[in-house]
Design an enzyme around this catalytic site. Structure first.
Site, PDB file in Angstrom:
ATOM      1  N   LYS A 114      -1.543  10.855  -3.748  1.00 51.02           N
ATOM      2  CA  LYS A 114      -0.655  10.078  -2.862  1.00 51.02           C
ATOM      3  C   LYS A 114       0.655   9.246  -3.639  1.00 51.02           C
ATOM      4  CE  LYS A 114      -4.278   7.893  -2.076  1.00 51.02           C
ATOM      5  NZ  LYS A 114      -5.424   6.921  -1.954  1.00 51.02           N
ATOM      6  N   ASP A 129      -5.864   3.334   1.802  1.00 48.77           N
ATOM      7  CA  ASP A 129      -7.129   3.152   2.347  1.00 48.77           C
ATOM      8  C   ASP A 129      -6.977   3.884   3.671  1.00 48.77           C
ATOM      9  OD1 ASP A 129      -7.853   1.701   0.290  1.00 48.77           O
ATOM     10  OD2 ASP A 129      -7.237  -0.137   1.040  1.00 48.77           O
TER      11      ASP A 129
END
Length: 315
Positions: free
Chosen positions: A225, A257
């Site tokens: 990411k 998350d």
């Protein structure tokens, strides 16, 4: 029985009602904050059964945390209340467009978690155990607890999902990278920030990092990411670049998350790698559009409508 199990600390987060150094802030509003419970909330909003394991102080903050997480549909029956240690708290500071976080979690109830807190029967029908690199650095007993969770997952054929989630403030003067690499090797699903991957594996390009990941361990799916630059996903045979989803960011905390939760939802639903990645990208972007960790997380209907291009993100 819950299909996903996760464990870790959740704190009460006090967010300021004005953007200024904390010495000039006179009022705050409480929320909750914790990487693992964020993921649990994200999965629950998407319609999946998820169990969150932790310890909370036997205090008002502890009951507040449990109530907030349970209200989102997360199973909290495995939470233990600790009369000897308090619930951890943290304060956010927003100033000059940047967010800083101050933790007051030393000797918290969650840092006293023990392997005995884990009920093996909970793992018998689970499909995924999600852990992060935050919990095992909180204390030696937390490290043992995470190791025990991994052992139980392997015993019952539960896939392990791991996000290193490096927190240098928690490391102090110790180097936890070798321990985190060990957890990477044990995992079938690896969800990392690109900067974290460079710390753990070296290399600069996604290709170099994925080569190292798949050359060392049991990983079957891996994601890198990189915030506004999007993400990369690989199943060991292909590497896909996931474009960032358009958004109007307010607060980036909780975005990683949210990505993890939606990506794992796709895995649970048997989606292909592209779809899992797109689900993660949308959820991560939406998380940034509100002040707070989970308030912007999408529910199943909203995420599906966006993926099918039948709704506009902005109203």
């Amino acid at each position: 029985m819950a299909k996903v199990i996760t464990l870790g600390e959740t704190m009460v987060c006090f967010s300021p009602d004005s953007a200024a150094p904390l010495r000039y802030v006179s009022s705050f509003h409480p929320r909750i904050a914790g990487a693992e419970s964020n993921l649990a909330v994200g999965l629950a909003k998407l319609g999946h059964e998820v169990l969150w394991i932790s310890r909370l102080g036997e205090d008002e903050f502890g009951h507040y945390v449990q109530n907030m997480i349970r209200s989102e549909g997360v199973d909290t029956r495995a939470v233990r209340f600790d009369e000897a240690n308090p619930t951890g708290i943290m304060f956010k500071e927003t100033s000059r467009g940047e967010t800083a976080v101050y933790y007051y979690r030393k000797h918290s109830a969650a840092s006293a978690m023990e392997p005995e807190d884990l009920d093996e029967s909970l793992f018998e029908e689970a499909e995924i155990l999600h852990i992060t690199g935050i919990t095992p650095v909180l204390s030696e007993s937390c490290r043992r607890t995470v190791e025990r969770a991994v052992e139980l997952a392997k015993r019952h054929g539960v896939r392990i999902s791991f996000d290193p989630n490096i927190r240098r403030k928690l490391w102090g003067d110790r180097d936890y990278a070798p321990m985190l690499r060990d957890f990477c090797r044990e995992s079938q699903i690896l969800l990392m920030g690109l900067d974290e991957a460079k710390v753990l594996y070296g290399g600069e390009s996604p290709e170099e990092i994925f080569a190292a990941v798949y050359g060392d361990g049991a990983v079957q799916l891996a994601v890198l990411k990189d915030g506004g630059n999007g993400a990369w996903a690989s199943d060991g045979k292909q590497i896909l670049h996931l474009e960032p989803w358009p958004c109007r960011p307010v607060d980036p905390i909780g975005a990683g998350d949210a990505f993890n939760a939606a990506f794992l939802a796709g895995v649970l639903e048997g989606c292909d790698l592209q779809t899992c990645g797109r689900m993660g990208a949308v959820a991560g972007a939406m998380a940034t559009e509100t002040d707070g960790d989970t308030e912007g997380y999408p529910d199943r209907r909203k995420l599906q409508r966006i993926l099918e291009n039948r709704a506009q993100i902005y109203r």
